[in-house]
Scaffold this active site. Structure first.
Site, PDB file in Angstrom:
ATOM      1  CD  GLU A   1      -4.858  -5.837   3.459  1.00  0.00           C
ATOM      2  OE1 GLU A   1      -3.641  -5.772   3.181  1.00  0.00           O
ATOM      3  OE2 GLU A   1      -5.417  -5.058   4.240  1.00  0.00           O
TER       4      GLU A   1
ATOM      5  CD  GLU B   1      -2.998  -1.163   2.225  1.00  0.00           C
ATOM      6  OE1 GLU B   1      -2.788  -0.429   3.227  1.00  0.00           O
ATOM      7  OE2 GLU B   1      -4.005  -1.894   2.116  1.00  0.00           O
TER       8      GLU B   1
END
Length: 301
Positions: free
Chosen positions: A106, A25
């Protein structure tokens, strides 16, 4: 450093690493993915390791990588998949056509009550039906947080005191088992419109089929051939913690599924293998496993 870590994991601990990514991320670097792929390929001990790109949300992270692989053959060849976090079961037409598999790398992170189980059931099917994503990684596999901490009880099962050996099974593990218990790694999704799709009154179905020659199960085992997973989760009973989704509902209906050989290959090719587990004797029976979440009467089964 990362390649050395992969070697060390195998040499010192007997751990075989299958996948690597970039920085979680935090954006991505095409140069890094290419160099990582080159170094992995240069060593027979690490050539099997595959690289997952992006590991972020749609938009500036994952969509930008989709655009980049379109004009960069080396980058495209370096990646085994583009990983998206919390995709909301959607992906763009360009992403679906980019030539790199799409993953929900995710997903979940939703409190593991009945609605959390519904979230996972819906995402497992609709990530493929709506978004062409062929993998879903649950965060967390085990919710090993103590009560009061963020994301307590967000996982397939709880182990708030892991040192004691105590764990509690939660609804998501049962809903995940509709897929994981009846398929095997390497099985293929049948395309939308040819074995997977949406039900007329809400809900989805996906069909998984093993590839020819990939089974380690008996030839006469129905499990060694195919499985269909059907979900009918309403928005009310399957909301994930992220992202927000539009309201929708489901209604009871009768649905007919036909298992038949494909006419494309004269009935003798891989698609007709769907029938081989259903020919003769006891093998003409199809097993059914059903889960019903007791939202109204607190009696799940």
């Amino acid at each position: 450093y990362v390649v050395s870590w992969v070697r060390g994991a195998w040499h010192w601990h007997g751990l075989r690493i299958d996948y690597l990514g970039g920085w979680n991320e935090r954006g991505w670097s095409a140069a890094y993915y290419k160099e990582l792929r080159r170094q992995l390929d240069a060593d027979p001990r690490t050539a099997n390791v595959e690289v997952i790109g992006a590991d972020g949300s749609w938009g500036a992270t994952a969509d930008a990588l989709v655009n980049a692989v379109d004009g960069d053959p080396e980058l495209k060849a370096s990646l085994a998949a583009i990983g998206v976090h919390y995709p909301g079961t959607r992906s763009s037409d360009k992403a679906k056509a980019c030539g790199v598999p799409l993953w929900a790398s995710e997903e979940d992170s939703t409190f593991a009550d009945l609605t959390g189980g519904g979230c996972l059931a819906r995402a497992l099917n609709r990530n493929f039906v709506d978004g062409a994503m062929t993998s879903l990684i649950v965060w967390n596999a085990v919710g090993a947080y103590m009560s009061g901490l963020p994301f307590f009880s967000s996982g397939l099962l709880d182990a708030a005191h892991p040192w004691s050996g105590t764990y509690t099974l939660r609804s998501p593990v049962w809903l995940a088992a509709h897929t994981t218990q009846f398929t095997r790694p390497g099985w293929r999704y049948l395309p939308v419109g040819q074995g997977s799709g949406k039900l007329a009154m809400g809900g989805t179905y996906v069909t998984y089929r093993e590839e020819a020659g990939e089974t380690d199960l008996p030839e006469d085992s129905p499990l060694a051939r195919w499985a269909v997973v059907i979900e009918k989760m309403s928005a009310k009973h399957s909301a994930c913690v992220r992202p927000q989704m539009k309201w929708f509902d489901t209604w009871a209906e009768n649905a007919t599924f036909v298992v038949a050989a494909s006419s494309e290959d004269g009935g003798g090719g891989q698609r007709s293998r769907l029938l081989t587990g259903l020919q003769g004797g006891e093998s003409d029976k199809v097993g059914v496993w059903r889960s019903c979440l007791g939202f109204e009467d607190s009696s799940s089964s």
